[in-house]
Design an enzyme around this catalytic site. Structure first.
Site, short mmCIF file in Angstrom:
data_model
loop_
_atom_site.label_atom_id
_atom_site.label_comp_id
_atom_site.label_asym_id
_atom_site.label_seq_id
_atom_site.Cartn_x
_atom_site.Cartn_y
_atom_site.Cartn_z
CB SER A 154 -3.26 -0.97 -2.25
OG SER A 154 -4.13 -0.16 -1.49
CG HIS B 235 -1.82 1.23 1.24
ND1 HIS B 235 -2.86 1.40 0.35
CD2 HIS B 235 -1.79 2.36 2.01
CE1 HIS B 235 -3.45 2.56 0.58
NE2 HIS B 235 -2.82 3.16 1.59
CB SER B 236 0.98 4.30 0.33
OG SER B 236 1.32 5.64 0.17
CG MET B 237 7.39 3.92 0.15
SD MET B 237 8.41 4.48 1.54
CE MET B 237 8.16 3.13 2.71
CB ALA C 179 2.08 0.03 -4.12
#
Length: 251
Positions: free
Chosen positions: A122, A95-97, A99
């Protein structure tokens, strides 16, 4: 050679399932820690052994220095987990970084002869979609304001001066790592990619999420959920159901 101690330092397994035929590695957001994925592990331990990656500079690794360079961090993660990733069919979720780190670790895994079952990314725009951001250069108050805006960290913790002193260096390094990262538009992995995003995420437009399709030579799909950058909080049942289906059926 990587030792089991190094593996457990970098990847936490909250609900061991050694007899499972599948394994899932989860990569946290900037400032995040392995414990963010404890609920995911609890929900999916019946279909996979779930590992949550623990970056340096937080929780029990708070005395270590976070590299501030995403490529270096991906190198470190892969070097620590390379043997473990080959143990059985492996899926990544970030998720975020996280990803982008998952994508870079997947690149290293494939370059080393490995095969990733699936990459779920994500809350993050495609690696080649750059925005000119500089949160890592802000004052401590500026970074805290960004965290509150995104609601990615328990806001009660953000008012605790002692905890802030412990976590802000790692958060700043994480932002530096992701904000200085660059990726060529032609860079791909073989693994199928599923991009997940919130429909009102200020950090990722639908167009930027769709561009993950350029970074795989395999299948691609985009799933949009109600919510902002941390849509995961409200949409956890739907996301977990999606992961459960993949881990159970391969789709």
């Amino acid at each position: 050679m990587t030792t089991s101690t190094e593996e457990s330092l970098w990847a936490r397994c909250f609900h061991p399932a050694p007899d499972s035929s599948e394994q899932l590695f989860c990569f946290p957001h900037a400032g995040g820690s392995a414990s963010f994925y404890f609920p995911v592990s609890a929900q999916l331990s019946s279909v996979a052994e779930v590992f949550a990656v623990q970056y340096p500079g937080r929780q029990d690794r708070r005395k270590e220095t976070s590299p501030g360079d995403l490529e270096v961090l991906a190198d470190q993660v892969y070097e620590a987990l390379r043997k473990q990733l080959r143990a059985r069919p492996t899926t990544f979720f970030g998720h975020s970084m996280g990803a982008t780190i998952a994508f870079e670790v997947a690149r290293r895994f494939e370059a080393d002869g490995g095969e990733l079952s699936h990459l779920f990314v994500s809350g993050r725009r495609a690696p080649s979609r750059h925005r000119d951001e500089s949160v890592h250069t802000r004052s401590d108050d500026g970074i805290v304001a960004e965290l509150k805006l995104l609601s990615g960290t328990n806001t009660a913790l953000l008012g605790d001066e002692e905890i802030l002193r412990m976590i802000l260096p790692a958060i700043r390094s994480d932002y530096q790592a992701i904000e200085t990262y660059r990726c060529d538009p032609d860079t791909t992995v073989r693994a199928p990619i599923s991009a997940l995003t919130g429909d009102s995420d200020p950090k990722t437009s639908l167009d930027e999420a769709e561009d993950w399709s350029r970074h795989t030579t395999g299948a691609f799909d985009l799933k949009v959920f109600p919510g902002g950058h941390f849509y995961l909080s409200a949409q956890a049942p739907a996301v977990i159901a999606l992961l459960r289906k993949h881990l159970s059926t391969g789709r």
